[in-house]
Enzyme design. Structure first.
Site, PDB file in Angstrom:
ATOM      1  N   ALA A 108      -5.774   5.317   5.474  1.00  0.00           N
ATOM      2  CA  ALA A 108      -6.572   6.316   6.176  1.00  0.00           C
ATOM      3  C   ALA A 108      -7.848   6.665   5.389  1.00  0.00           C
ATOM      4  CB  ALA A 108      -5.747   7.574   6.475  1.00  0.00           C
ATOM      5  N   ARG A 124      -5.063   7.256  17.063  1.00  0.00           N
ATOM      6  CA  ARG A 124      -6.412   7.222  16.503  1.00  0.00           C
ATOM      7  C   ARG A 124      -7.423   6.638  17.513  1.00  0.00           C
ATOM      8  NH1 ARG A 124      -9.126   8.363  11.642  1.00  0.00           N
ATOM      9  NH2 ARG A 124      -7.376   8.835  10.288  1.00  0.00           N
ATOM     10  N   PHE A 139      -5.904  -4.048   3.437  1.00  0.00           N
ATOM     11  CA  PHE A 139      -6.637  -3.829   4.701  1.00  0.00           C
ATOM     12  C   PHE A 139      -5.752  -3.232   5.784  1.00  0.00           C
ATOM     13  CE2 PHE A 139      -8.562  -7.570   2.562  1.00  0.00           C
ATOM     14  CZ  PHE A 139      -9.745  -6.958   2.176  1.00  0.00           C
ATOM     15  N   ARG A 199      -7.683  -1.681   8.917  1.00  0.00           N
ATOM     16  CA  ARG A 199      -8.940  -0.969   8.660  1.00  0.00           C
ATOM     17  C   ARG A 199      -9.574  -0.408   9.946  1.00  0.00           C
ATOM     18  NH1 ARG A 199     -12.915  -3.761   4.234  1.00  0.00           N
ATOM     19  NH2 ARG A 199     -13.547  -1.860   3.187  1.00  0.00           N
ATOM     20  N   GLN A 243       0.842  -1.198   0.000  1.00  0.00           N
ATOM     21  CA  GLN A 243       0.000   0.000   0.000  1.00  0.00           C
ATOM     22  C   GLN A 243       0.879   1.250   0.000  1.00  0.00           C
ATOM     23  OE1 GLN A 243      -2.675  -2.067   3.307  1.00  0.00           O
ATOM     24  NE2 GLN A 243      -3.316   0.035   3.021  1.00  0.00           N
ATOM     25  N   GLU A 253     -12.737   2.768   5.478  1.00  0.00           N
ATOM     26  CA  GLU A 253     -12.668   2.220   6.828  1.00  0.00           C
ATOM     27  C   GLU A 253     -13.913   2.406   7.694  1.00  0.00           C
ATOM     28  OE1 GLU A 253      -8.951   4.576   7.283  1.00  0.00           O
ATOM     29  OE2 GLU A 253      -8.330   2.849   8.455  1.00  0.00           O
TER      30      GLU A 253
HETATM   31  N1  MTE Z   1     -11.266  -2.817   0.180  1.00  0.00           N
HETATM   32  C1  MTE Z   1     -10.729  -3.921  -0.387  1.00  0.00           C
HETATM   33  N2  MTE Z   1     -11.474  -4.606  -1.282  1.00  0.00           N
HETATM   34  N3  MTE Z   1      -9.477  -4.340  -0.087  1.00  0.00           N
HETATM   35  C2  MTE Z   1      -8.696  -3.674   0.828  1.00  0.00           C
HETATM   36  O1  MTE Z   1      -7.561  -4.064   1.080  1.00  0.00           O
HETATM   37  N4  MTE Z   1      -8.550  -1.773   2.402  1.00  0.00           N
HETATM   38  C3  MTE Z   1      -9.315  -0.866   3.240  1.00  0.00           C
HETATM   39  C4  MTE Z   1     -10.338  -0.099   2.416  1.00  0.00           C
HETATM   40  N5  MTE Z   1     -11.091  -0.991   1.594  1.00  0.00           N
HETATM   41  C5  MTE Z   1      -9.246  -2.512   1.458  1.00  0.00           C
HETATM   42  C6  MTE Z   1     -10.541  -2.113   1.071  1.00  0.00           C
HETATM   43  C7  MTE Z   1      -8.491   0.105   3.952  1.00  0.00           C
HETATM   44  S1  MTE Z   1      -7.755  -0.380   5.393  1.00  0.00           S
HETATM   45  C8  MTE Z   1      -8.344   1.396   3.528  1.00  0.00           C
HETATM   46  S2  MTE Z   1      -7.470   2.516   4.411  1.00  0.00           S
HETATM   47  C9  MTE Z   1      -8.958   1.855   2.278  1.00  0.00           C
HETATM   48  O2  MTE Z   1      -9.630   0.810   1.583  1.00  0.00           O
HETATM   49  C10 MTE Z   1      -7.872   2.446   1.393  1.00  0.00           C
HETATM   50  O3  MTE Z   1      -8.346   2.848   0.166  1.00  0.00           O
HETATM   51  P1  MTE Z   1      -9.018   4.274  -0.093  1.00  0.00           P
HETATM   52  O4  MTE Z   1      -8.215   5.273   0.641  1.00  0.00           O
HETATM   53  O5  MTE Z   1      -8.947   4.401  -1.546  1.00  0.00           O
HETATM   54  O6  MTE Z   1     -10.405   4.160   0.437  1.00  0.00           O
HETATM   55  N1  LUZ Z   2      -2.216   5.478   8.677  1.00  0.00           N
HETATM   56  C1  LUZ Z   2      -1.529   6.513   9.174  1.00  0.00           C
HETATM   57  C2  LUZ Z   2      -3.538   5.381   8.824  1.00  0.00           C
HETATM   58  O1  LUZ Z   2      -0.304   6.554   9.031  1.00  0.00           O
HETATM   59  N2  LUZ Z   2      -2.189   7.494   9.796  1.00  0.00           N
HETATM   60  C3  LUZ Z   2      -3.524   7.471   9.984  1.00  0.00           C
HETATM   61  O2  LUZ Z   2      -4.083   8.385  10.567  1.00  0.00           O
HETATM   62  C4  LUZ Z   2      -4.235   6.366   9.495  1.00  0.00           C
HETATM   63  N3  LUZ Z   2      -5.544   6.265   9.677  1.00  0.00           N
HETATM   64  C5  LUZ Z   2      -6.191   5.218   9.235  1.00  0.00           C
HETATM   65  C6  LUZ Z   2      -5.492   4.230   8.571  1.00  0.00           C
HETATM   66  N4  LUZ Z   2      -4.189   4.319   8.364  1.00  0.00           N
HETATM   67 MO1  MOS Z   3      -6.120   1.330   5.998  1.00  0.00          MO
HETATM   68  S1  MOS Z   3      -5.840   0.609   7.908  1.00  0.00           S
HETATM   69  O1  MOS Z   3      -5.695   2.925   6.431  1.00  0.00           O
HETATM   70  O2  MOS Z   3      -4.734   0.769   5.261  1.00  0.00           O
END
Ligand code: MTE
Ligand code: LUZ
Ligand code: MOS
Length: 757
Positions: free
Chosen positions: A509, A310, A228, A342, A197, A713
């Protein structure tokens, strides 16, 4: 087609056909060596001797790399420098990488592992965060968020309750395990394909360990088979080892963990154990709340301090509490370093206040929903960290959920069912959420995008966003298509690559679409402005504002002219107009001061409410989630299919965390739940039978991309509602079963609660 908020995920075609490419699908380059990790068999020890000589003689083994072979710094810690790439002198968790075997096949590499001899002197193992804290094993500093004067309130409260709440860890279980493929290129450069990521995180860590400047390592990411949070930081250790192997051997090195290795070596969601104290007035307004979080960080900091923070930010969930004291301690234990997952500490923080409210409700004999509803935020109230609520949808989401899904009717139906049935009981719970959007570390909130319009009218878009199944690439494509008014088929979303887009923040995030989408808009708009000037000049239009590009056509004062998109691009190219642009975006308005623990850290908040209904089999402890009804604040959803999928997926993942996923280490720090036979994740049978997601149509926020709020999330935290629905059902059978604040609520725990006295 041109502004399609129901566009399918652009990966669905290749996903369904099995044609989507992941790290393990890359064609094997001749000469490739396969990396296999020798990881620590013990959780805490001094290394007395490491002998790889017999293993080196095994067939197919080419190199065995230890910390001694590291040309740069043996350090991969991001926030704190406390994590070696390969163990040196000591090991701190079972599964910690000690040596890297490079062999001509994965099988040959694995076969050599048993020939490596590591002699150790075992040291005491800590697996309990409170024990770690008591022994001073603390990472970073304790943090305290304070609002009002909680200490001065307890005497004034009509009711005060205290308790302990615990939530368990969670395995990410991305389908694609951690892995990378490193290719040496000329002059000591390395091209590194990683399932990460955070491409820049990987690049930085690899450069540090290899002792080379950042421009020597190019990280490339097509997509992830899920992240995730588990690949926000923890793709790095494995990508670094692949790069180290490639540099050492001058051969391509592929390193991919199989499932058991991945579960054993990588960190997970942080388990928490917390003390709470809640004070209410006679009208059930929460007057004061005090919470003390103990986070099980594992053996190194990783992202734990940020996760910890957080938990503090979300300690009061959707509730306005005028007097708050929230303290948090990150505790060093001898398990793999726990990491982003997440929600990032938010779920752990919210679980505790939900437990506190439950405690108050059961002691006072009122429905917990009464206390929840009474204390929901409204605009203008402060969070404990000083930010003032704006555009607050907490009450709106709550009341719409109650109304749309007839919660009063459901309660009557459930009461009737419970009166009629002795050995089946139903339960119901509401769960409001409030989640802040932005990296809480303000400097991380920026992104860049690079757009090329090719002379044939096709487009290539690069951003810092990583596709991990969440659909961010589809959203990026929508933004470019919308801005230029072109058919989405013209646009290709390129890989995420540190050479094309540098210095990226991880896609995390939930801010990936906002940050990268805004950067992309800026880049597209700059090219669009040049096009408009060119059209204005070519057609002698009154001004740029008279020009419009839509549906592949060129319009002046609303009238279509005889250029289409392709002629425009060709003519602009011949007129030597720049058809490429880079955009940069950084979130305005946000700031946070860690010395006062006050500020305005979030661009905006996301709200919503879930209602869970469950049926418990009171003979066996088994249960089913009958239904979940969700009213979620999407703002103006830019893609309803993807966003709904995110809500459903996150909710189920949250239900899994709260009800069935039981992560277990033994006293020696060995992971007992180390395979899918011993670790239960939700499947189609355990998902709620009925899932309703309603779109709360709200104004959105200007800081959200196209006013479409971040969605990744926040909905995970709906899962907490499943826990309290189970508690509600258990109490219908056994009213004495109080103080059930230890998740996950597995069938085993349910059974014990049903019959505890
Ligand atoms: N959805 C899928 N299908 N797979 C993933 O790994 N990660 C989640 C969420 N949805 C994830 C997911 C997490 S932890 C985050 S922070 C966000 O997707 C990141 O993507 P975004 O910032 O584009 O929403
Ligand atoms: N990662 C990070 C995160 O470095 N800072 C954040 O505030 C955060 N929040 C949600 C998921 N990943
Ligand atoms: Mo999601 S825990 O911010 O990768």
């Amino acid at each position: 087609m041109y502004n399609n908020n129901r566009m399918k995920n652009i990966d669905s075609y290749t996903h369904v056909r099995g044609e989507s490419i992941y790290v393990d699908d890359l064609p094997i380059l001749g000469g490739t060596l396969f990396g296999v990790i020798f990881d620590s068999p013990v959780a805490h020890a001094k290394i007395l001797k490491l002998d790889t000589s017999e293993a080196e003689k095994m067939p197919g083994v080419k190199h065995i790399i230890t910390y001694k072979d590291i040309p740069g710094e043996n350090q991969i810690g991001g926030i704190f420098p406390d994590e070696p790439s390969l163990a040196e002198g000591e090991v701190h968790f079972k599964g910690q990488p000690v040596a890297l075997v490079l062999a001509t096949s994965k099988r040959a590499g694995h076969a050599a592992l048993s020939k490596i001899v590591m002699e150790v002197e075992e040291l005491p193992v800590i697996v309990d965060p409170r024990e770690a804290a008591a022994k001073g094993e603390i990472i970073g500093t304790q943090r305290t968020f304070k609002l009002g004067d909680p200490d001065g309130q307890w005497d004034k409260c009509a009711h005060v309750f205290e308790g302990v709440a615990e939530s368990g860890g969670q395995e990410h279980l991305y389908i694609e395990g951690q892995g990378a493929y490193a290719f040496p290129v000329e002059n000591g450069c390395i091209r590194l394909v990683s399932s990460t990521q955070g491409p820049t995180q990987v690049q930085r860590a690899a450069c540090r360990v290899l002792g080379v400047p950042m421009h020597k390592i190019e990280v490339d990411v097509r997509r992830l088979g899920g992240g995730f949070g588990g690949k926000e930081d923890q793709a790095s250790p494995f990508a670094v080892l692949a790069a180290l192997g490639a540099m050492h051997s001058n051969k391509p090195v592929k390193l991919i963990l199989d499932r058991e290795e991945d579960m054993r070596m990588t960190g997970k969601r942080h388990p928490y154990t917390s003390d709470f104290k809640i004070g209410l007035d006679k009208d059930l307004n929460i007057i004061a709340y005090e919470v003390d979080f103990y986070q099980d960080a594992g053996a190194a900091a990783d992202l734990s301090p940020a996760v910890l923070e957080r938990s503090l930010f979300h300690a009061t969930n959707s509730y306005y509490v005028p007097n708050v004291k929230a303290r948090a301690t990150s505790c060093r234990t001898n398990v793999p370093p726990n990491t982003a997952f997440r929600g990032f500490g938010g779920p752990q923080g919210m679980f505790v206040i939900e437990a506190a409210i439950s405690k108050a409700a059961e002691e006072l004999g009122v429905d917990r929903a009464v206390i929840q509803e009474r204390n929901l935020f409204i605009d203008g109230q402060p969070f404990s960290y000083g930010q003032i609520t704006e555009g607050c949808e907490a009450k709106n989401a709550w009341s719409q959920a109650c109304e749309k899904f007839d919660v009063e009717g459901a309660r009557k139906r459930i009461a009737a069912f419970n009166a009629e049935n002795t050995f089946y009981k139903k339960g119901l719970a509401l769960m409001p959420i409030c989640f802040g959007i932005s990296f809480t570390n303000t400097p991380m909130n920026h992104a860049r995008a690079l757009v090329h319009v090719y002379q044939d009218g096709s487009l290539g878009v690069s951003t810092g966003a990583v596709e991990m199944g969440q659909g961010v690439n589809t959203k990026m494509l929508q933004i470019a298509a919308l801005t230029f008014g072109v058919n989405p088929d013209r646009i290709k979303i390129e890989t995420t690559n540190t050479t094309r887009v540098a210095n990226t923040s991880p896609t995390a995030a939930s801010a990936g679409a906002d940050l990268n989408g805004k950067a992309l808009q800026i880049a597209c708009n700059a090219i669009l402005a040049r096009f408009k000037t060119f059209i204005k000049d070519s057609f002698k239009a009154s001004s740029e504002d008279a020009v419009e590009l839509r549906e592949e056509g060129v319009y002046i004062d609303g009238k279509k002219v005889d250029w289409n998109w392709e002629t425009l691009v060709q003519k602009a190219f011949l007129a030597r107009i720049n058809l490429s642009e880079k955009g940069h975006y950084s979130t305005p308005k946000i700031h946070f001061d860690k010395t006062t623990e006050k500020g305005h850290p979030f661009a905006y908040h996301v709200y919503g409410t879930a209602i869970f209904e469950t049926t418990v089999d009171c003979v066996r402890g088994r249960y089913e989630m009958d239904a979940v009804h969700i009213v979620h604040d999407f703002g103006k959803s830019m893609n309803r299919i993807i966003d709904k999928g995110q809500v459903e997926g996150a909710m189920v993942q949250g239900v899994g965390w709260m009800t069935m996923e039981e992560l277990r280490y033994n006293e020696q720090g060995r992971l007992l739940s180390n395979a899918l036979s011993t670790y239960k994740v939700p499947d189609i049978y355990s998902a709620p039978k009925e899932v309703n997601v309603e779109f709360l149509e709200t104004a959105g926020s200007d800081l959200a991309i196209l006013k479409s709020k971040a969605v990744g999330e926040p909905p995970l935290m709906y899962g907490i509602g499943a826990y309290f629905a189970l508690v509600d059902a258990i109490k219908a059978f056994n009213p004495k079963a109080n103080g059930l604040f230890s998740s996950p609520m597995t069938p085993e725990r349910v059974l014990m609660a049903l019959y505890n006295k």
